[in-house]
Enzyme design. Structure first.
Site, mmCIF file in Angstrom:
data_model
loop_
_atom_site.group_PDB
_atom_site.id
_atom_site.type_symbol
_atom_site.label_atom_id
_atom_site.label_comp_id
_atom_site.label_asym_id
_atom_site.label_seq_id
_atom_site.Cartn_x
_atom_site.Cartn_y
_atom_site.Cartn_z
ATOM 1 N N GLU A 80 -0.831 -9.823 -4.886
ATOM 2 C CA GLU A 80 -0.873 -8.510 -5.523
ATOM 3 C C GLU A 80 -2.166 -8.358 -6.313
ATOM 4 O OE1 GLU A 80 3.902 -8.388 -6.651
ATOM 5 O OE2 GLU A 80 2.482 -9.157 -8.104
ATOM 6 N N ARG A 86 12.549 -15.452 -9.171
ATOM 7 C CA ARG A 86 12.521 -15.044 -10.574
ATOM 8 C C ARG A 86 12.632 -16.218 -11.524
ATOM 9 N NH1 ARG A 86 14.607 -11.106 -7.614
ATOM 10 N NH2 ARG A 86 13.593 -9.084 -7.810
ATOM 11 N N HIS A 110 5.683 -15.678 -6.434
ATOM 12 C CA HIS A 110 5.780 -15.374 -5.007
ATOM 13 C C HIS A 110 5.344 -16.592 -4.209
ATOM 14 C CE1 HIS A 110 6.292 -11.344 -6.373
ATOM 15 N NE2 HIS A 110 5.091 -11.273 -6.874
ATOM 16 N N GLN A 154 8.104 -13.741 -12.550
ATOM 17 C CA GLN A 154 8.312 -14.056 -11.139
ATOM 18 C C GLN A 154 7.199 -14.885 -10.526
ATOM 19 O OE1 GLN A 154 7.152 -10.021 -8.947
ATOM 20 N NE2 GLN A 154 8.692 -9.726 -10.504
HETATM 21 ZN ZN LIG Z 1 4.659 -10.077 -8.582
#
Ligand SMILES: [Zn+2]
Length: 396
Positions: free
Chosen positions: A138, A281, A103, A101
């Site tokens: 993250e 994705r 972001h 993925q």
């Molecule tokens: Zn992620």
């Protein structure tokens, strides 16, 4: 309302099909009698799994508690800037790989969200990319060995892998890439790979599968063969050849930057992220892949694995991880006694492997077991922590 210093949290466990049936049980002694795939434990105020606090004998949603007085509970600066708890803190226990993925960054998220709203795409539609207008940086902190993919390898290394494979179906594509070993060349290569369809895709994946099975002594192809048992026929099986594959050791942390492809493969860790569900994705998924949107949100710069680990700074008993975004901060401490904490925002303390005690000079005290967490409002101002094990702390 009688405001307490410490609130023990009751947290939601999310069962997803990639989750581990045993990891949380082994690490935190969580009950799992029906052998659920306990993938994530959520600590925070997210509407899809809001933590509960026991307030005056009643279980209250953390989000409802915060809404009573955001300035006081989140701290003025956080309340003004974010208006809500700006982070979600998780335990993540992966037995199977999660999707590859990317972001979006904050601006892309805002624009994408507005655009899809204007187009009238419903928020839970299959082809909806942007669930909100926020970015989703993250940090993952390994509690066990934690294998992941993060960032592109160098074009030369990617080329070498594909030349080794020597797949007839990809011959022209690989040759064109070898003539243009740049970020542009990689972008075209990546995009064409993701757009392979029908027989072309099948033939390429079949050749990859055969090569991987014949070269299991090589960890990279061993991984691809493993991933194939989880995601047969998925174009994402080529991703370990293009992305860095690394294994964090317990206690190591990594930042997942915007616009950088990544995937968690296996392991248990703590994750802290900004409040967002914006995920584009790129493989290892049955979910929707919007290739043009994905490519528009991806930076094709390669990253060296040694630059992926998050730097830490030891300060007054804390290991503070240097997170390059304002949404959250993350620290851990090991074996500390009455370690002082100055509170500037709402915090969550998680007991990793042992009992943790918090106390305040007003006489308040709370003790939690491993796997449990405490919410500490900003108005607390300061507190002390004691543990013979490890504790982790999320704040902003
Ligand atoms: Zn992620």
């Amino acid at each position: 309302m009688n405001y307490q210093s410490f609130y023990k949290m009751t947290n939601t466990i999310q069962n997803y099909d990639w989750g581990s049936k045993t990891a949380m049980q082994n690490l935190f002694s969580f009950q799992n009698n029906s052998a659920q795939r306990q993938a994530e434990l959520w600590m925070g105020a997210h509407p899809n799994g809001c933590s509960l606090l026991l307030i005056e004998g009643e279980l209250t949603k953390l989000s409802d508690f915060i809404a009573q007085d955001p300035q006081l509970i989140l701290g003025e600066k956080t309340a003004d800037e974010f208006g809500q708890l700006p982070y979600l803190f998780k335990v993540l226990a992966a037995e199977k790989a999660l999707s590859v993925q990317v972001h979006p960054n904050k601006q892309q998220a805002q624009e994408g969200f507005d655009k899809e709203n204007q187009l009238g795409i419903s928020c839970n539609a299959f082809d909806r990319n942007y669930k909100d207008s926020n970015h989703k940086p993250e940090v993952v902190f390994a509690l066990t060995e934690y294998q992941a993919m993060n960032g592109f390898r160098s074009p030369a290394e990617i080329l070498k892998h594909f030349q080794l494979l020597n797949i007839l179906e990809l011959e022209q594509l690989v040759e064109a890439f070898s003539d243009n070993l740049t970020e542009d060349g990689l972008q075209t290569f990546f995009q064409v790979m993701l757009l392979l369809e029908g027989e072309h895709k099948m033939n390429a994946l079949q050749a990859l599968s055969i090569y991987a099975k014949n070269n299991l002594y090589n960890p990279l192809f061993h991984l691809i063969a493993d991933l194939e048992t989880q995601h047969p026929g998925d174009i994402g099986l080529f991703s370990p050849l293009m992305l860095n594959v690394l294994t964090l050791q317990a206690g190591e942390a990594m930042f997942l930057d915007a616009c950088t492809p990544h995937a968690y493969i296996k392991g248990t860790g703590l994750e802290i992220m900004a409040n967002s569900d914006n995920v584009l994705r790129a493989g290892l998924t049955p979910k929707y892949i919007d290739v043009p949107e994905l490519v528009a949100n991806t930076i094709f710069t390669s990253v060296m694995t040694e630059n992926l680990l998050l730097k830490e700074k030891s300060e007054e008993g804390w290991q503070n991880y240097i997170v390059p975004v304002p949404d959250f901060k993350f620290s851990v401490a090991d074996n500390v006694s009455e370690l002082n904490v100055k509170v500037n925002s709402a915090e969550i303390v998680f007991a990793v492997d042992s009992q943790v005690r918090l106390n305040h000079r007003n006489g308040s005290t709370i003790t939690i077991k491993k796997g449990e967490s405490v919410f500490i409002p900003a108005y607390v101002d300061h507190y002390q922590v004691t543990t013979s094990g490890q504790l982790a702390r999320a704040y902003n």
